[in-house]
Each structure stands twice: as structure tokens, then as C-alpha cells.
Design a protein around this motif. Sequence first.
Motif, PDB file in Angstrom:
ATOM      1  N   VAL A 119       0.847  -1.197   0.000  1.00  0.00           N
ATOM      2  CA  VAL A 119       0.000   0.000   0.000  1.00  0.00           C
ATOM      3  C   VAL A 119       0.883   1.247   0.000  1.00  0.00           C
ATOM      4  N   ALA A 120       1.917   1.238   0.837  1.00  0.00           N
ATOM      5  CA  ALA A 120       2.814   2.395   0.903  1.00  0.00           C
ATOM      6  C   ALA A 120       3.540   2.606  -0.416  1.00  0.00           C
ATOM      7  N   GLU A 121       3.842   1.517  -1.136  1.00  0.00           N
ATOM      8  CA  GLU A 121       4.554   1.614  -2.406  1.00  0.00           C
ATOM      9  C   GLU A 121       3.612   1.813  -3.587  1.00  0.00           C
ATOM     10  N   ARG A 122       2.303   1.856  -3.324  1.00  0.00           N
ATOM     11  CA  ARG A 122       1.272   2.058  -4.358  1.00  0.00           C
ATOM     12  C   ARG A 122       1.345   0.993  -5.451  1.00  0.00           C
ATOM     13  N   ARG A 123       1.578  -0.226  -5.068  1.00  0.00           N
ATOM     14  CA  ARG A 123       1.687  -1.326  -6.030  1.00  0.00           C
ATOM     15  C   ARG A 123       0.330  -2.029  -6.135  1.00  0.00           C
ATOM     16  N   THR A 124      -0.598  -1.345  -6.748  1.00  0.00           N
ATOM     17  CA  THR A 124      -1.963  -1.859  -6.859  1.00  0.00           C
ATOM     18  C   THR A 124      -2.009  -3.103  -7.729  1.00  0.00           C
ATOM     19  N   SER A 125      -1.240  -3.121  -8.796  1.00  0.00           N
ATOM     20  CA  SER A 125      -1.258  -4.290  -9.692  1.00  0.00           C
ATOM     21  C   SER A 125      -0.798  -5.543  -8.954  1.00  0.00           C
ATOM     22  N   THR A 126       0.227  -5.400  -8.115  1.00  0.00           N
ATOM     23  CA  THR A 126       0.701  -6.544  -7.336  1.00  0.00           C
ATOM     24  C   THR A 126      -0.364  -7.008  -6.361  1.00  0.00           C
ATOM     25  N   LEU A 127      -1.060  -6.056  -5.733  1.00  0.00           N
ATOM     26  CA  LEU A 127      -2.140  -6.421  -4.816  1.00  0.00           C
ATOM     27  C   LEU A 127      -3.251  -7.185  -5.540  1.00  0.00           C
ATOM     28  N   MET A 128      -3.592  -6.738  -6.734  1.00  0.00           N
ATOM     29  CA  MET A 128      -4.631  -7.425  -7.505  1.00  0.00           C
ATOM     30  C   MET A 128      -4.238  -8.876  -7.760  1.00  0.00           C
ATOM     31  N   ARG A 129      -2.961  -9.091  -8.088  1.00  0.00           N
ATOM     32  CA  ARG A 129      -2.505 -10.450  -8.389  1.00  0.00           C
ATOM     33  C   ARG A 129      -2.491 -11.316  -7.136  1.00  0.00           C
ATOM     34  N   LEU A 130      -2.001 -10.763  -6.017  1.00  0.00           N
ATOM     35  CA  LEU A 130      -1.911 -11.557  -4.795  1.00  0.00           C
ATOM     36  C   LEU A 130      -3.282 -11.839  -4.192  1.00  0.00           C
ATOM     37  N   LEU A 131      -4.186 -10.889  -4.287  1.00  0.00           N
ATOM     38  CA  LEU A 131      -5.512 -11.044  -3.679  1.00  0.00           C
ATOM     39  C   LEU A 131      -6.513 -11.672  -4.635  1.00  0.00           C
ATOM     40  N   GLN A 132      -6.124 -11.749  -5.920  1.00  0.00           N
ATOM     41  CA  GLN A 132      -7.012 -12.282  -6.948  1.00  0.00           C
ATOM     42  C   GLN A 132      -8.355 -11.550  -6.923  1.00  0.00           C
ATOM     43  N   ALA A 133      -8.239 -10.234  -6.917  1.00  0.00           N
ATOM     44  CA  ALA A 133      -9.430  -9.387  -6.868  1.00  0.00           C
ATOM     45  C   ALA A 133      -9.399  -8.417  -8.039  1.00  0.00           C
ATOM     46  N   SER A 134     -10.557  -7.835  -8.335  1.00  0.00           N
ATOM     47  CA  SER A 134     -10.651  -6.885  -9.440  1.00  0.00           C
ATOM     48  C   SER A 134     -10.071  -5.536  -9.043  1.00  0.00           C
ATOM     49  N   TRP A 135      -9.800  -4.717 -10.047  1.00  0.00           N
ATOM     50  CA  TRP A 135      -9.259  -3.382  -9.815  1.00  0.00           C
ATOM     51  C   TRP A 135     -10.199  -2.571  -8.938  1.00  0.00           C
ATOM     52  N   GLU A 136     -11.507  -2.628  -9.220  1.00  0.00           N
ATOM     53  CA  GLU A 136     -12.484  -1.837  -8.474  1.00  0.00           C
ATOM     54  C   GLU A 136     -12.523  -2.251  -7.007  1.00  0.00           C
ATOM     55  N   ASP A 137     -12.493  -3.561  -6.752  1.00  0.00           N
ATOM     56  CA  ASP A 137     -12.548  -4.024  -5.363  1.00  0.00           C
ATOM     57  C   ASP A 137     -11.286  -3.625  -4.600  1.00  0.00           C
ATOM     58  N   VAL A 138     -10.135  -3.767  -5.239  1.00  0.00           N
ATOM     59  CA  VAL A 138      -8.887  -3.393  -4.564  1.00  0.00           C
ATOM     60  C   VAL A 138      -8.866  -1.896  -4.273  1.00  0.00           C
ATOM     61  N   GLU A 139      -9.305  -1.086  -5.218  1.00  0.00           N
ATOM     62  CA  GLU A 139      -9.336   0.360  -5.007  1.00  0.00           C
ATOM     63  C   GLU A 139     -10.258   0.727  -3.858  1.00  0.00           C
ATOM     64  N   GLU A 140     -11.424   0.076  -3.776  1.00  0.00           N
ATOM     65  CA  GLU A 140     -12.361   0.384  -2.689  1.00  0.00           C
ATOM     66  C   GLU A 140     -11.795  -0.051  -1.347  1.00  0.00           C
ATOM     67  N   ALA A 141     -11.117  -1.192  -1.320  1.00  0.00           N
ATOM     68  CA  ALA A 141     -10.483  -1.640  -0.083  1.00  0.00           C
ATOM     69  C   ALA A 141      -9.361  -0.700   0.339  1.00  0.00           C
ATOM     70  N   LEU A 142      -8.605  -0.211  -0.646  1.00  0.00           N
ATOM     71  CA  LEU A 142      -7.527   0.725  -0.336  1.00  0.00           C
ATOM     72  C   LEU A 142      -8.070   2.031   0.235  1.00  0.00           C
ATOM     73  N   LEU A 143      -9.216   2.475  -0.235  1.00  0.00           N
ATOM     74  CA  LEU A 143      -9.828   3.682   0.326  1.00  0.00           C
ATOM     75  C   LEU A 143     -10.137   3.496   1.809  1.00  0.00           C
ATOM     76  N   LEU A 144     -10.602   2.301   2.174  1.00  0.00           N
ATOM     77  CA  LEU A 144     -10.892   2.029   3.588  1.00  0.00           C
ATOM     78  C   LEU A 144      -9.615   2.034   4.421  1.00  0.00           C
ATOM     79  N   VAL A 145      -8.556   1.426   3.874  1.00  0.00           N
ATOM     80  CA  VAL A 145      -7.295   1.363   4.621  1.00  0.00           C
ATOM     81  C   VAL A 145      -6.685   2.754   4.775  1.00  0.00           C
ATOM     82  N   ARG A 146      -6.686   3.529   3.694  1.00  0.00           N
ATOM     83  CA  ARG A 146      -6.067   4.851   3.746  1.00  0.00           C
ATOM     84  C   ARG A 146      -6.887   5.838   4.570  1.00  0.00           C
TER      85      ARG A 146
END
Length: 470
Positions: A221-248
Motif C-alpha cells: 500500500v505504501a509503495e502504491r503497487r496496486t497491480s501486485t495487490l490485484m494479483r496476490l488477492l485475486q481481486a478486481s481493480w475496483e474491489d482493490v481500489e475500494e479496499a484501499l480507500l478504507l485502509v487509507r
Amino acid sequence: MLKPALKLRTAQQLTMTPHLQQAIRLLLLPVADLRAEIQDALDENVMLEAEEPDMEAPAEPEQAPDPFEAAAEGAADDDSMGEWAETAGPGDAPANPAPEGLFDFADRSEETLRGHLLWQLELESLDARTTAIGQAIIDAINDDGYLTDDALSIQATLAPDVVTSEEEIEAAIQLVQRLDPAGVGARSVSESVLLQLAQLDPSTPCLELARTIATEHLELVAERRTSTLMRLLQASWEDVEEALLLVRACHPRPGAAIHAPAAEYAIPDVFVRRSDRKWIVELNASVTPWLRVNQSYAGSLGRGEQYSVLRAQLQEARWLVRSLEIRNETLLKVAEAIVERQTDFLDHGEEFMRPMVLRDIAEAIDMHESTVSRVTANKHMHTPRGIIEFRYFFSSHVDGDGGERSSTAVRAMIRRLIAGEVAEKPLSDNRIANLLAKDGIKVARRTVAKYRDAMNIPTSTERKRAGTVQ
């Protein structure tokens, strides 16, 4: 054949008299410390009194002597003496000296995080044993809201008055973690974020995904590696972005919501303003008390031994008044010399900063470099471009076809080039060096990298990755 002999020789040398030492010390003091020094003198010396300064524009001072030379001459005659993101911007300069109360913005609240937590703990109506354990845990929480001691250390703190088990301490920690602010009492950033996420409605979309990110992937999250998060979590871009909003949205330092350190304001020593096509420099007389010798007391002194203490105070008062006059004259001369040399910066901005060293100002005002160094230490001037420290105007030079350029100006150019780059194709350090060379500024790639690092600007690779994520 050599033999010992006595010879008389006349020579001049500078002696560190008490007056000279006082002049040096006053030159070094910033406004806040100077005011405290003057107040102490007023409290202790009956021969001193404060007077209201004349708020009219000061007249042009006469040629002020070097304070050390003046002090030495006077000594000869004793009777004459980590949020997630952080931004800041400059303010605007006033047309006149600061009005009364300009600097009374500091937060005077005395509430602390510890007091806030203890108050909530008392409202829980717990038994004496649990309350004692809870108090020990609260004592181990730092100002950021994190628990810094482990269970064994808390056990040792409570012994021998209260003998506890690790299970009891863990239960008390969970109790403290339920207190306000959310996330307090955590032992890591990950745990703090999880505690804050637990405050949300369980039906919040992507909440479980946010918890997984907080538990395992905060570094990404600190490194803004959204693509890596999508691959590791096997989630869509929209879901990862919404989850990141909650974390941030969670606070990385929950204790700061209660215990925020009081803001420290830089008090300007001089004001710089534009008037009739030229820059005017004025001393900030509104924050520095003006002193004078109490003539009523001074005129009533006799020559008897019973007046020896008062005569000593009279001499100290004269020394202090004269030293303050020298300080103000020297400060004004240095400020005027800096403004005269940096007019282009004041008119147009950082890219027009001229290279300047202490020697340049010392030669301009006919003083020693050490005097200029003391005057510029911890001093500030209020300009239309914000409150600026004197030493900010001094910088090394960089060779250029159009003459020498200030390193500050080169940094500003690098910042402008990076701000205007295409996100998908950020400028490399070598490319920036080539662009500067076209403008006649000769800097090596490693120099560009050094300046970029000093401004906390990521490399082109990191900027490209961040631009791709965004």
C-alpha cells in the motif's frame, strides 16, 4: 651567542570583555529567546525600563560599526557601557509591521492522550485490580497511540503490588483498545488499522479485503503497487481500489488525534515589503521590547559605598541598551544587503535566486564573516513569499553559460521540469541534466540525482510506477 633580553612592544588586540561577550550572545539569539533575556534583565535590574517603540518607519541608520569592534572600544571606558500525506504553503506578507496578537495562535490545550484514556478507564467502573492493570498499560502507550511494552514488561511494572498473568494483561489490553481514539493501544500499524476497520459496519463493501490488506500487505500500500495487490488477492481493480480507500482512511498515528504537539511559529525579525518600485526592510519592533536607562534612578545615585550595587546595575543597563542597539543596526544592515542582492528572487521566485555566500554580505556591509554568520543564525524575515530563514538565501553556485546559478534555483528548475513531465514517460536524471544544459546550466547527472533526493522526489522508475497505479 644568544642571551635573554627584555623588550617593550606596543600592540593592539581584541579582548573578550564582558561587554563583547554580551554583544556576541545577543547577536545569536532569535526573537523568542531575546524577549526572554530582556524580560529577565527587566526583572533583575532596577535601572532598566521598557519603552513603547515608535511605530513609524525607521530612519536610515548611520554606518553601524562591527559589534565586536564597538564592544572592544567601549570596554576601554567602563562608564560609557508520518501522516499519509502532508502539504504546506507560504503565507502573505503584511503591508505594515505585525499587529499586536499576530503570534497568539498556539494551541494552549493541556489535554494529553494519557489523561484522555485514564478518564475513559474510570468510566468503565472496573474493579481495583483491573483498573491498576489498565493504568499500567496506558502508561506504556506513547503519544502516537502505540503500546511500546510487552506483557512481561507490564508484569514487572505491576509487581510486587499486583501479581498478574499474561492472560489478564492481554484481556486488559483488549479493553484499552476499545477506548477512544480508535486504534489506540495497538502494537503495530497493522493492528491499529485493523482496530479502526473494526469500527465500521460489517456490511461495508470490501471490508474483508481491506482487513487482508492491513494484515499482510501494508508495505505494498505504501509503495502504491496496486497491480501486485490485484494479483496476490485475486481481486478486481475496483474491489482493490475500494479496499484501499478504507485502509487509507485509517489514521496511522491515532494518538495524534488527542495529543497533537503545539504548532511552533517562526517569529520574523524583519519585514520585507514592496513600496515605490523598491523593497523596504523594517525591523519587527512589535515583538521586541525597547529598553532605556531609568534616568530618575541613575540621577539619584551617590558616590558612597552603599550605592555600589546600583552603580554596577547602571553599568550593566548601559551595556545592555548599547548591545541591543548594535544588534538591531547590524541585523537591519544584513537584511537590507540580502534583500538588495536577492531582489530577483523576491520579484520572480526561486528560479531567480542568486548564488550568495557569507563573504558577499560581509564585504557589502564591511563586517567580518563571523559577524554575518551570527546575525543570520535562527533569524527570519517576513516576505511576500512567506517567512524565510536568513540562511535560506545563502547557497552554492552552479556554472552556467549565462553566469553562475544558485543551487536553489537549479533545484526549483528540476522541480518544475518534473512537475510538467508526462506521467507515462517521466524524465530520467540524465534527461533532466540535458534539458538544463540546453538552458545553459551545466550539471552532471549525479548532481541532478542529489538535488532530487534532497527534495524527496522519487526516481523516474518509481514515478512511472506511481503514475501507472493512479
